[in-house]
Design an enzyme around this catalytic site. Sequence first.
Site, PDB file in Angstrom:
ATOM      1  N   SER A   1     -24.537  29.640  93.997  1.00 23.59           N
ATOM      2  CA  SER A   1     -25.699  29.952  93.975  1.00 23.59           C
ATOM      3  C   SER A   1     -26.358  28.324  94.073  1.00 23.59           C
ATOM      4  CB  SER A   1     -26.577  30.833  93.792  1.00 23.59           C
ATOM      5  OG  SER A   1     -27.828  30.752  93.478  1.00 23.59           O
TER       6      SER A   1
ATOM      7  N   TYR B   1     -28.830  35.079  85.300  1.00 24.95           N
ATOM      8  CA  TYR B   1     -27.720  35.196  86.797  1.00 24.95           C
ATOM      9  C   TYR B   1     -27.418  33.553  87.005  1.00 24.95           C
ATOM     10  CZ  TYR B   1     -28.431  34.938  92.182  1.00 24.95           C
ATOM     11  OH  TYR B   1     -27.707  34.585  93.167  1.00 24.95           O
TER      12      TYR B   1
HETATM   13  P1  NAD Z   1     -25.552  42.132  98.380  1.00 26.82           P
HETATM   14  O1  NAD Z   1     -25.910  43.484  96.826  1.00 26.82           O
HETATM   15  O2  NAD Z   1     -25.869  42.640 100.231  1.00 26.82           O
HETATM   16  O3  NAD Z   1     -24.100  42.319  98.197  1.00 26.82           O
HETATM   17  C1  NAD Z   1     -23.213  41.844  96.449  1.00 26.82           C
HETATM   18  C2  NAD Z   1     -22.177  43.109  97.098  1.00 26.82           C
HETATM   19  O4  NAD Z   1     -21.198  42.916  95.999  1.00 26.82           O
HETATM   20  C3  NAD Z   1     -21.761  44.303  97.242  1.00 26.82           C
HETATM   21  O5  NAD Z   1     -20.258  44.307  98.288  1.00 26.82           O
HETATM   22  C4  NAD Z   1     -21.761  45.633  96.025  1.00 26.82           C
HETATM   23  O6  NAD Z   1     -20.925  46.487  96.610  1.00 26.82           O
HETATM   24  C5  NAD Z   1     -20.593  44.286  95.591  1.00 26.82           C
HETATM   25  N1  NAD Z   1     -20.891  44.294  93.846  1.00 26.82           N
HETATM   26  C6  NAD Z   1     -21.685  44.711  92.928  1.00 26.82           C
HETATM   27  N2  NAD Z   1     -21.273  45.114  91.533  1.00 26.82           N
HETATM   28  C7  NAD Z   1     -20.084  44.718  91.967  1.00 26.82           C
HETATM   29  C8  NAD Z   1     -18.758  45.111  91.566  1.00 26.82           C
HETATM   30  N3  NAD Z   1     -19.045  45.569  89.399  1.00 26.82           N
HETATM   31  N4  NAD Z   1     -17.865  45.327  91.573  1.00 26.82           N
HETATM   32  C9  NAD Z   1     -17.524  45.569  92.809  1.00 26.82           C
HETATM   33  N5  NAD Z   1     -18.731  45.166  93.701  1.00 26.82           N
HETATM   34  C10 NAD Z   1     -19.572  45.163  93.450  1.00 26.82           C
HETATM   35  O7  NAD Z   1     -25.590  40.202  97.668  1.00 26.82           O
HETATM   36  P2  NAD Z   1     -25.035  38.957  98.883  1.00 26.82           P
HETATM   37  O8  NAD Z   1     -26.306  38.018  98.678  1.00 26.82           O
HETATM   38  O9  NAD Z   1     -24.690  38.923  99.800  1.00 26.82           O
HETATM   39  O10 NAD Z   1     -24.395  38.308  97.528  1.00 26.82           O
HETATM   40  C11 NAD Z   1     -23.402  37.925  97.516  1.00 26.82           C
HETATM   41  C12 NAD Z   1     -22.814  36.991  95.802  1.00 26.82           C
HETATM   42  O11 NAD Z   1     -23.705  35.742  96.670  1.00 26.82           O
HETATM   43  C13 NAD Z   1     -23.213  37.013  95.263  1.00 26.82           C
HETATM   44  O12 NAD Z   1     -22.607  36.625  94.268  1.00 26.82           O
HETATM   45  C14 NAD Z   1     -25.275  36.412  95.007  1.00 26.82           C
HETATM   46  O13 NAD Z   1     -25.858  36.061  93.703  1.00 26.82           O
HETATM   47  C15 NAD Z   1     -24.772  35.267  96.171  1.00 26.82           C
HETATM   48  N6  NAD Z   1     -25.758  34.660  96.506  1.00 26.82           N
HETATM   49  C16 NAD Z   1     -26.311  34.771  96.964  1.00 26.82           C
HETATM   50  C17 NAD Z   1     -27.859  34.551  98.487  1.00 26.82           C
HETATM   51  C18 NAD Z   1     -28.561  35.264  98.563  1.00 26.82           C
HETATM   52  O14 NAD Z   1     -29.913  34.814  99.006  1.00 26.82           O
HETATM   53  N7  NAD Z   1     -28.366  36.448  99.222  1.00 26.82           N
HETATM   54  C19 NAD Z   1     -28.023  33.315  96.985  1.00 26.82           C
HETATM   55  C20 NAD Z   1     -26.759  32.477  96.995  1.00 26.82           C
HETATM   56  C21 NAD Z   1     -26.042  32.833  96.028  1.00 26.82           C
END
Ligand code: NAD
Length: 260
Positions: free
Chosen positions: A142, A155
């Site tokens: 991130s 985080y």
């Molecule tokens: P999201 O909530 O849409 O998806 C998260 C995924 O992780 C889902 O499939 C969920 O089922 C899975 N998950 C959560 N806990 C779990 C567990 N204990 N075991 C197995 N699966 C689990 O979130 P996203 O925004 O797509 O985030 C995905 C990644 O990207 C994360 O690591 C997040 O920190 C990172 N990220 C997101 C953003 C953003 O702006 N959305 C920015 C930077 C980084």
Amino acid sequence: MLKGKTALVTGSTSGIGLATARALAADGANIMLNGFGDKDAIEKERAGLEKEFGVKALYSPADMSKPNEIAEMVAATEKQFGSLDVLVNNAGIQFVANIEDFPVDKWDAIIAINLSSSFHSIRAAMPGMKKRKWGRIINIASAHGLVASAQKVAYVAAKHGIVGLTKVVAVEAANNGVTCNAICPGWVLTPLVQKQIDARAQASGQSTRKAEIALLSEKQPMHQFTKPENIGALAVFLSSDAAASITGSAYSIDGGWVAQ
Ligand code: NAD
């Protein structure tokens, strides 16, 4: 390009993980899906990948907070597909509070799911990758892997940890055909971020759109979200032969967030 290779994407039932799994499948990779969600919806995605892209797709319900389930998922991927070639550590959760109010169980869960899970999956996947002399490990970090924001202590600590872990793995595997890189997205509109926008709108009485713009402009010079598919495209590039010597990097895809 990735025909005959297998990719495991953790947390691929939603958001960035799902878009990345789709991008890797579009490039020819067989896919092991993982994450939580509605059983029928997950089965629809799994079957859809096979139909749309002509690849084989399976699903593992492993909980990324459980080291033994992570090791079993990696072993099952290797057994059922014959190899694990591209590992995308993506599963993640968020919780927001000042440190003095931050619940200990939320700290533990975020460190387990957003950081330790990548240690466990890479630890299990590395022997096979080294043996086959080919592997791509992509850790979804991130902008918070590079800079901080208030109220995100767990985080930010986990994401900084992921960037460090990425560098160590890259150095260790440098002469084994295995690369390890981190992707550092800014704001991507997924359920994880939608929750933060909704909380903002509710707290300030603003419309959702106004809360969206406020959220974006606080951190990003570019007032638009990165699309999940753009993260998927970067993961495909990092899996390609053109990226064979890119390792230990933390790639920003963040609308200028950390350039300031
Ligand atoms: P999201 O909530 O849409 O998806 C998260 C995924 O992780 C889902 O499939 C969920 O089922 C899975 N998950 C959560 N806990 C779990 C567990 N204990 N075991 C197995 N699966 C689990 O979130 P996203 O925004 O797509 O985030 C995905 C990644 O990207 C994360 O690591 C997040 O920190 C990172 N990220 C997101 C953003 C953003 O702006 N959305 C920015 C930077 C980084």
